[in-house]
Design an enzyme around this catalytic site. Structure first.
Site, short mmCIF file in Angstrom:
data_model
loop_
_atom_site.label_atom_id
_atom_site.label_comp_id
_atom_site.label_asym_id
_atom_site.label_seq_id
_atom_site.Cartn_x
_atom_site.Cartn_y
_atom_site.Cartn_z
N ASP A 244 0.82 -1.21 0.00
CA ASP A 244 0.00 0.00 0.00
C ASP A 244 0.85 1.26 0.00
O ASP A 244 2.06 1.22 0.23
CB ASP A 244 -0.89 0.04 1.25
CG ASP A 244 -1.97 -1.03 1.22
OD1 ASP A 244 -2.33 -1.46 0.12
OD2 ASP A 244 -2.43 -1.43 2.31
N TYR B 57 7.49 -10.11 6.07
CA TYR B 57 7.36 -8.68 6.37
C TYR B 57 8.01 -8.39 7.71
O TYR B 57 7.96 -9.21 8.63
CB TYR B 57 5.87 -8.28 6.46
CG TYR B 57 5.16 -8.15 5.14
CD1 TYR B 57 5.11 -6.92 4.47
CD2 TYR B 57 4.52 -9.24 4.57
CE1 TYR B 57 4.44 -6.81 3.26
CE2 TYR B 57 3.84 -9.12 3.35
CZ TYR B 57 3.81 -7.90 2.70
OH TYR B 57 3.15 -7.77 1.51
#
Length: 260
Positions: free
Chosen positions: A41, A105
């Site tokens: 994002d 992540y």
């Protein structure tokens, strides 16, 4: 502005737009499209994302060598904070998104700031500094264990246009919280700032799932939630049950790697 391609009428420009613009300098017969593995994002960083692309050259032109591709694309990306690190020839059956075995992540936390103005200038937009000088990391580590394994993560996803078509079941293979270091932090040890990294590894993640999981763990570290609340949130299976104060901002999130 996010990794995915944006349309001409949008103010922000995605990483994919820059990649495809640079690739047109390879003079392909057909415009080159990048199929990107992980759709980060706006505000989220990537230490190493991946993509696949097809290049059709004019008849008689040899295939590009990997080093040629890297040098050419980086030359035309030189004004942007985007770099091609490696290139590999793959089979037609390879797909950057669906062939991935796992994605890792990391989320960077900064502890010890009483106000956001105390974040080191070199770390701005590269970490999250929750207010307060302390996080109960052992409690966060206990809470993270509830996230391991295969669960319905409905509570830990934000809703978007894909929600009705996606299964909320995901598998978390790794959930670690470890002390880390900041950029040049050994030069300001007197400030008593601590950097922590929350690491998650799984095959795939739901929309904003990692940010919600990190935010919930930080709420545990602040004493707003108990470790057992994480289990209860999972069992609710309802995105509306997620505490509104517990969404971690995009700035601390990094896609570390995609494994094949």
């Amino acid at each position: 502005s996010g990794v995915m391609e944006t349309s001409n009428d949008q103010l922000l420009i995605g990483v994919q737009n820059y990649l495809e613009k640079a690739a047109q300098n390879l003079k392909p017969i057909v415009p080159i499209k990048f199929c990107i593995s992980s759709r980060t994002d706006s505000g989220v960083h990537a230490l190493c994302n991946s993509a696949h692309l097809d290049i059709q050259r004019p008849p008689g032109k040899p295939a590009f060598k990997e080093k040629q591709l890297i040098c050419c694309l980086n030359y035309h990306l030189k004004d942007e904070p985007i770099r091609i690190l490696k290139a590999h020839r793959v089979t037609d059956s390879f797909h950057a998104r669906f062939s991935a075995l796992s994605r890792t992540y990391i989320y960077r936390l900064l502890v010890g700031c009483a106000h956001h103005s105390e974040i080191p200038v070199f770390e701005r937009d590269l970490c999250w500094a929750p207010l307060g000088s302390y996080l109960n990391v052992p409690a966060m580590q206990d809470a993270a264990q509830f996230l391991l394994g295969t669960h319905d993560f409905s509570t830990f996803r934000s809703l978007n246009s894909e929600t009705p078509f996606q299964s909320p079941v995901r598998t978390i293979l790794q959930a670690d919280i470890q002390l880390s270091s900041g950029f040049l932090s050994h030069h300001y040890e007197h400030r008593r700032l601590e950097f922590w990294e929350v690491k998650f590894r799984g095959r795939s993640f739901l929309y904003r799932q990692v940010r919600r999981m990190v935010g919930a763990l930080v709420a545990v570290g602040q004493g707003k939630l108990t470790p057992h609340h994480i289990k209860e949130l999972l069992e609710r299976k309802d995105s509306r049950a997620f505490p509104s104060y517990a969404m971690a901002p995009a700035s601390g999130l990094f896609l570390k790697s995609v494994e094949y």
